[in-house]
Structure formats: C-alpha cells, structure tokens
Design a protein around this motif. Structure first.
Motif, PDB file in Angstrom:
ATOM      1  N   LEU A 109      16.328  56.310  40.775  1.00  0.00           N
ATOM      2  CA  LEU A 109      15.974  56.025  42.161  1.00  0.00           C
ATOM      3  C   LEU A 109      15.338  57.247  42.811  1.00  0.00           C
ATOM      4  CD1 LEU A 109      16.193  53.831  44.353  1.00  0.00           C
ATOM      5  CD2 LEU A 109      18.391  54.807  44.999  1.00  0.00           C
ATOM      6  N   ASN A 110      15.855  58.426  42.473  1.00  0.00           N
ATOM      7  CA  ASN A 110      15.291  59.670  42.989  1.00  0.00           C
ATOM      8  C   ASN A 110      13.852  59.849  42.511  1.00  0.00           C
ATOM      9  OD1 ASN A 110      15.459  62.452  44.118  1.00  0.00           O
ATOM     10  ND2 ASN A 110      15.310  63.039  41.971  1.00  0.00           N
ATOM     11  N   ALA A 111      13.615  59.598  41.221  1.00  0.00           N
ATOM     12  CA  ALA A 111      12.260  59.721  40.680  1.00  0.00           C
ATOM     13  C   ALA A 111      11.322  58.713  41.326  1.00  0.00           C
ATOM     14  CB  ALA A 111      12.294  59.524  39.167  1.00  0.00           C
ATOM     15  N   ARG A 341      12.962  63.713  33.350  1.00  0.00           N
ATOM     16  CA  ARG A 341      11.520  63.881  33.209  1.00  0.00           C
ATOM     17  C   ARG A 341      10.757  63.216  34.350  1.00  0.00           C
ATOM     18  NH1 ARG A 341       8.349  65.166  28.954  1.00  0.00           N
ATOM     19  NH2 ARG A 341      10.104  64.988  27.501  1.00  0.00           N
ATOM     20  N   ALA A 342      11.138  61.981  34.702  1.00  0.00           N
ATOM     21  CA  ALA A 342      10.429  61.263  35.760  1.00  0.00           C
ATOM     22  C   ALA A 342      10.533  62.000  37.087  1.00  0.00           C
ATOM     23  CB  ALA A 342      10.977  59.841  35.886  1.00  0.00           C
ATOM     24  N   ALA A 343      11.730  62.505  37.403  1.00  0.00           N
ATOM     25  CA  ALA A 343      11.910  63.240  38.661  1.00  0.00           C
ATOM     26  C   ALA A 343      11.122  64.539  38.636  1.00  0.00           C
ATOM     27  CB  ALA A 343      13.391  63.527  38.893  1.00  0.00           C
ATOM     28  N   LEU A 344      11.090  65.197  37.476  1.00  0.00           N
ATOM     29  CA  LEU A 344      10.355  66.459  37.356  1.00  0.00           C
ATOM     30  C   LEU A 344       8.860  66.233  37.594  1.00  0.00           C
ATOM     31  CD1 LEU A 344      10.703  69.489  36.558  1.00  0.00           C
ATOM     32  CD2 LEU A 344      10.093  68.796  34.234  1.00  0.00           C
ATOM     33  N   GLU A 345       8.315  65.188  36.976  1.00  0.00           N
ATOM     34  CA  GLU A 345       6.897  64.896  37.155  1.00  0.00           C
ATOM     35  C   GLU A 345       6.594  64.504  38.596  1.00  0.00           C
ATOM     36  OE1 GLU A 345       6.189  61.884  34.288  1.00  0.00           O
ATOM     37  OE2 GLU A 345       6.184  63.265  32.571  1.00  0.00           O
ATOM     38  N   ALA A 346       7.492  63.752  39.224  1.00  0.00           N
ATOM     39  CA  ALA A 346       7.280  63.350  40.608  1.00  0.00           C
ATOM     40  C   ALA A 346       7.309  64.559  41.542  1.00  0.00           C
ATOM     41  CB  ALA A 346       8.343  62.330  41.024  1.00  0.00           C
ATOM     42  N   LEU A 347       8.235  65.495  41.306  1.00  0.00           N
ATOM     43  CA  LEU A 347       8.281  66.711  42.118  1.00  0.00           C
ATOM     44  C   LEU A 347       7.001  67.528  41.943  1.00  0.00           C
ATOM     45  CD1 LEU A 347      11.977  67.928  41.653  1.00  0.00           C
ATOM     46  CD2 LEU A 347      10.881  67.333  43.816  1.00  0.00           C
ATOM     47  N   ALA A 348       6.539  67.634  40.711  1.00  0.00           N
ATOM     48  CA  ALA A 348       5.318  68.399  40.469  1.00  0.00           C
ATOM     49  C   ALA A 348       4.134  67.797  41.224  1.00  0.00           C
ATOM     50  CB  ALA A 348       5.036  68.446  38.969  1.00  0.00           C
ATOM     51  N   ARG A 349       4.036  66.448  41.225  1.00  0.00           N
ATOM     52  CA  ARG A 349       2.954  65.794  41.973  1.00  0.00           C
ATOM     53  C   ARG A 349       3.080  66.048  43.468  1.00  0.00           C
ATOM     54  NH1 ARG A 349       3.717  61.626  38.115  1.00  0.00           N
ATOM     55  NH2 ARG A 349       5.168  60.575  39.549  1.00  0.00           N
ATOM     56  N   LEU A 350       4.310  65.987  43.968  1.00  0.00           N
ATOM     57  CA  LEU A 350       4.531  66.231  45.399  1.00  0.00           C
ATOM     58  C   LEU A 350       4.060  67.627  45.785  1.00  0.00           C
ATOM     59  CD1 LEU A 350       8.001  64.812  46.560  1.00  0.00           C
ATOM     60  CD2 LEU A 350       5.739  64.243  47.427  1.00  0.00           C
ATOM     61  N   PHE A 351       4.485  68.625  45.031  1.00  0.00           N
ATOM     62  CA  PHE A 351       4.127  70.005  45.372  1.00  0.00           C
ATOM     63  C   PHE A 351       2.613  70.223  45.250  1.00  0.00           C
ATOM     64  CE2 PHE A 351       8.626  71.041  43.818  1.00  0.00           C
ATOM     65  CZ  PHE A 351       9.141  70.850  45.087  1.00  0.00           C
ATOM     66  N   GLN A 352       2.001  69.516  44.312  1.00  0.00           N
ATOM     67  CA  GLN A 352       0.552  69.611  44.198  1.00  0.00           C
ATOM     68  C   GLN A 352      -0.110  69.025  45.441  1.00  0.00           C
ATOM     69  OE1 GLN A 352      -1.010  67.683  40.734  1.00  0.00           O
ATOM     70  NE2 GLN A 352      -3.136  68.251  41.159  1.00  0.00           N
ATOM     71  N   ASN A 353       0.419  67.890  45.921  1.00  0.00           N
ATOM     72  CA  ASN A 353      -0.125  67.288  47.145  1.00  0.00           C
ATOM     73  C   ASN A 353       0.098  68.186  48.353  1.00  0.00           C
ATOM     74  OD1 ASN A 353      -0.859  65.076  45.633  1.00  0.00           O
ATOM     75  ND2 ASN A 353       0.854  63.777  46.309  1.00  0.00           N
ATOM     76  N   TRP A 354       1.174  68.988  48.311  1.00  0.00           N
ATOM     77  CA  TRP A 354       1.468  69.879  49.447  1.00  0.00           C
ATOM     78  C   TRP A 354       0.802  71.248  49.284  1.00  0.00           C
ATOM     79  CZ3 TRP A 354       7.465  68.719  49.269  1.00  0.00           C
ATOM     80  CH2 TRP A 354       7.677  67.407  49.729  1.00  0.00           C
ATOM     81  N   ASP A 355      -0.084  71.369  48.310  1.00  0.00           N
ATOM     82  CA  ASP A 355      -0.842  72.607  48.077  1.00  0.00           C
ATOM     83  C   ASP A 355       0.052  73.778  47.686  1.00  0.00           C
ATOM     84  OD1 ASP A 355      -3.285  71.355  48.662  1.00  0.00           O
ATOM     85  OD2 ASP A 355      -3.022  71.699  50.809  1.00  0.00           O
ATOM     86  N   ALA A 356       1.201  73.462  47.079  1.00  0.00           N
ATOM     87  CA  ALA A 356       2.088  74.516  46.578  1.00  0.00           C
ATOM     88  C   ALA A 356       1.856  74.690  45.083  1.00  0.00           C
ATOM     89  CB  ALA A 356       3.542  74.172  46.859  1.00  0.00           C
ATOM     90  N   HIS A 357       2.231  75.854  44.574  1.00  0.00           N
ATOM     91  CA  HIS A 357       2.084  76.142  43.150  1.00  0.00           C
ATOM     92  C   HIS A 357       3.482  76.158  42.530  1.00  0.00           C
ATOM     93  CE1 HIS A 357       0.642  77.614  39.396  1.00  0.00           C
ATOM     94  NE2 HIS A 357       1.273  78.783  39.493  1.00  0.00           N
TER      95      HIS A 357
END
Length: 452
Positions: A109-111, A341-357
């Motif tokens: 659900l988190n992912a 894995r799903a949550a990790l990938e979702a977090l990575a996409r979020l941070f990319q959308n927020w212009d974070a590295h």
C-alpha cells in the motif's frame, strides 16, 4: 397380767403396726415416684439422644452437600480462569497476527501510494488526474480499515495504555474543526465548536480520536443543518456533546451501532462508504479512558453523543516555537535505504520529480557501495525493518559516523509498537509510519533541511 392390760397392749401394738405400715406405704410411694421420675428422665434422655443422632446426620448431609457445592464452584472458577486466560491468549495472538498482517499489507500500500503521488506530479490530463484521485481515495479507505482494525485489536488486548494529562479543550476542538471544517463546508453543512474556557484530564490522542470519529459519523449521516461540538462544566466534570441534525438512530440499533461493521441499515447522504468501525473505536477508547459515554437520538431529528470527563485546572500557556517555512528540495542529496523494491522505486521517482538527488539501495552494503566515503547526504531516509533482521538505524549510525553526526534522518516503518518508536526517538530520528503520505514527507524533509 389382767385381761384389760392385755387388751391395751394389743391395741397399742396394732396402732404401732398401723403407723409402721403407713410409714412403709409413704416410703414405698416416695420410692415409686422416684422410680417413675427416673424412668421419665431416661425416656427424655433417650429422646434427646435420638434427636441428636438425627441432627448429626442432617448436619453431616448438609456439610457433604456444601462441600460438593464448594468443589463444584472451585472447578467452575478454575474453568472460568482457564477460559479467561485462553481468551487473553487469543486476543494477544489476534493482535500479533493483525500487527504482522498489517505490516505486510501496508508495505505494498505504501508503494502504491508513493507511485500514485509520482503519477499525480506528472503532466497528465484532467481525466487521468480524476482517476488518480479515485484510486488515492480507495487506498486511503484500505489504509483506514487496516489501521482501525489494528487499533481495535490493541484496545481489546489492553496494549494501548492511556497517558492522561491536563488538556485545553480549545486546542482539542480547534484540531477537530481544522480536520472536518472543509469536509462539512463541501457538503453545505455547518460545523460549530464551543469549547468554553475549560480544561479536562484525558489522553490527547484517544480523546481526539473519539471526537473525530463522532464528528465524522455526524457529517456522514447529516443532509441539512450541521454538527455541533460543545462543552459545559458540570461540577467536577465536563460534559462534551457532539450533536448532529442527521437521520437519527432507531431504538433497536442503539447498542448495535457500537459493534464492529454495523451500519444500522443507514446510508450516508452522499453514498460515501462507511466501514462501521468508527463508533466501535469510540466506545473502546472511552472505556479505556474511563469516560462515560451516552447516546440520545430521534429518528429524523438527529443524535447527541455525550462524553463525561474529569475537570482539570487551567495551566499557564506554553511558549510557541516559531516554525521554519518549508523550502524547496531542489538539489538536496538524500540517502535512501528501503528493502521493498516497489517502495524504493516509487521513492526514487518522487525525489526525481522534486528535483532532489537520491542514492537508493535495498540493503546496507549496496548503499555503502553507492555512497562511498565522498558523497555526503543532506538527509537520510531509512526503513526500520530490513531483510535478514537488519535495522535501518544501523545504516543511519554508519552514515552519521562517516559523514558527520548531525545528519537529519527519517525512519519509516509499518510497525506501530512503542518499542520501535522509543528506539527511533532515542537515535534522534524522525518517525514516519507507512503508508507514507508524500505531501507530509516533503514538508518534513524541507523542514529538516531548513534546520540543518
């Protein structure tokens, strides 16, 4: 001797003999009376003896009967004790199962929520945005159901221990109004709060949960008018009323509405799905707090839920710390460790959308290889439970040791146990329970970066 003299002597002898006979008769009469009395006494003693034997038998029978009853009662008490212990074990087992199941259910659900948030940030059409909103509401319903079931289980098992303290009702009511005022306005309803200048002794989180569920329930079943939350002093107590002008509750449902998944056949005015758990939480929370809860209702006129709380003395106002305004996450360096894995990938996409590295990994060694000793994170996000029994706090400790002990860190987990919370707080980290709300996470990260 003359004849006359002989006659006198004979008469005297007869008189003496008669006196002797009379005396013997009296003696004999006395002896007979004594014998009769002795016989009567023996008869009475025999009767008493027989009575004593009879009573002794009755006493023995009653004693044996009482002993049997006492043994039966002892066996019943033992059976009740065993049944109580079995019920408590079942409750603890149910709580452990729900805790484990909730953790496993909240992970995907988190992912899903994180991925949905990333999708919502993308430039998509209005129809796609509407679908995103529908899915998000569905995920929220699932999350609420899981968390509420877990809360009910913990309350039943006695795992939630209230921490009562003095509370200003104005603060509590303000929180309720802020949470449900917009919802009431969208439905064209009025939400009024009248806390008065009153303080009570209660647990803040449990009291807020009670009032939030009562107000939510009132708004759900009210078509016109509104909901009022009002407090009044009643001697050493404070009476809180939550009054709505809704459909009311039939007499047959007055007790049933506090049971799990019971909706009483009522439909919400806007077709909103009701889980039938809110009032169950209200009753259990009130019982845990020792607050008396009553209900008065008329079909077609509305309902009034009343809560009685101990009154407390007002405390001096506490100084308010100014909050730093959130800043952008653009360019922020974020170290992420998450075993899902799903949550990790979702977090990575979020941070990319927020212009974070972000440098993200599923385990400690992978993150060590990614970051090395030169790349220094501005903030850390670590899952508490990692694969193989590892703990995300160990990664936080390593990063702080290598790159500086003042790096702010956020620990995420679906585990709501007080032991985990205490461990995270002791490590100087912020705790965020899964499923993560992206908006709250972004605000928290911005706030931590502002303080750093």
């Amino acid at each position: 001797m003359s004849v006359e003299t002989e006659e006198v002597t004979a008469a005297e002898e007869r008189e003496a003999l008669l006196r002797r006979i009379a005396k013997l008769e009296r003696i004999n009469g006395a002896l007979m009376a004594q014998v009769e009395r002795s016989m009567d006494q023996r008869g009475t003693a025999y009767s008493l003896f027989q009575t004593a034997i009879t009573l002794e038998g009755q006493v023995r029978a009653r004693t044996e009967e009482l002993t049997a009853l006492m043994r039966s009662l002892e066996r019943s008490n033992q059976a009740l004790t065993a049944a109580k212990e079995e019920a408590e074990r079942a409750n603890r087992s149910k709580t452990r199962f729900l805790t484990a199941a909730s953790h496993d259910l909240l992970q995907p659900l988190n992912a899903a929520r994180l991925s949905l948030s990333a999708l919502g940030d993308m430039p998509v059409g209005a129809e796609a945005q509407a679908i995103v909103g529908q899915v998000e509401r569905g995920l929220q319903t699932i999350e609420d159901l899981i968390k509420t079931l877990l809360d009910i289980s913990k309350l039943d098992a006695g795992l939630i221990q209230p921490a009562p303290r003095s509370l200003n009702l104005a603060d509590v009511f303000e929180s309720v109004e802020a949470s449900f005022g917009p919802l009431a306005a969208r439905k064209g309803l009025r939400l009024g709060v009248r806390p008065g200048d009153l303080w009570v002794t209660s647990d803040l989180l449990l009291l807020q949960r009670i009032l939030q569920n009562l107000v939510s329930n009132g708004i759900r079943y009210t078509q016109a008018g509104g909901v009022l939350v009002a407090a009044r002093a009643r001697g050493a107590e404070v009476r809180i009323d939550v009054i709505d002008s809704g459909s009311g509750i039939p007499d047959a449902d007055r007790d049933l509405i506090f049971e799990e998944f019971h909706r009483g056949g009522r439909e919400s005015v806007d077709g909103e799905i009701a889980l039938g758990l809110g009032l169950s939480i209200v009753r259990r929370s009130a019982e845990a707090l020792g607050h008396r809860l009553t209900l008065a209702s008329r079909v077609g006129h509305g309902s009034r839920f009343t809560l009685m709380l101990p009154r407390a003395r007002a405390e001096a106002p506490r100084p308010v710390q100014p909050l730093a305004l959130p800043t952008s996450l653009t360019g922020a360096r974020i170290a992420v460790i998450e075993n899902d894995r799903a949550a990790l990938e979702a977090l990575a996409r979020l941070f990319q959308n927020w212009d974070a590295h972000a440098l993200a990994a599923r385990d400690h060694l992978s993150l060590m290889r990614l970051t090395g000793s030169t790349w220094s994170p501005d903030v850390i996000i670590a899952d508490y439970h990692l694969d193989g029994g590892a703990c995300g706090l160990d990664t936080v400790t390593w990063l702080r040791t290598v790159h500086g002990g003042d790096i702010p860190a956020v620990v995420t987990t679906a585990d709501h146990s007080p032991e985990v919370e205490a461990h995270v707080r002791a490590a100087g980290c912020e705790l965020v329970h899964k499923p993560i709300k992206p908006g709250q996470l972004r605000a928290l990260l911005a706030h931590l970066l502002t303080k750093a």
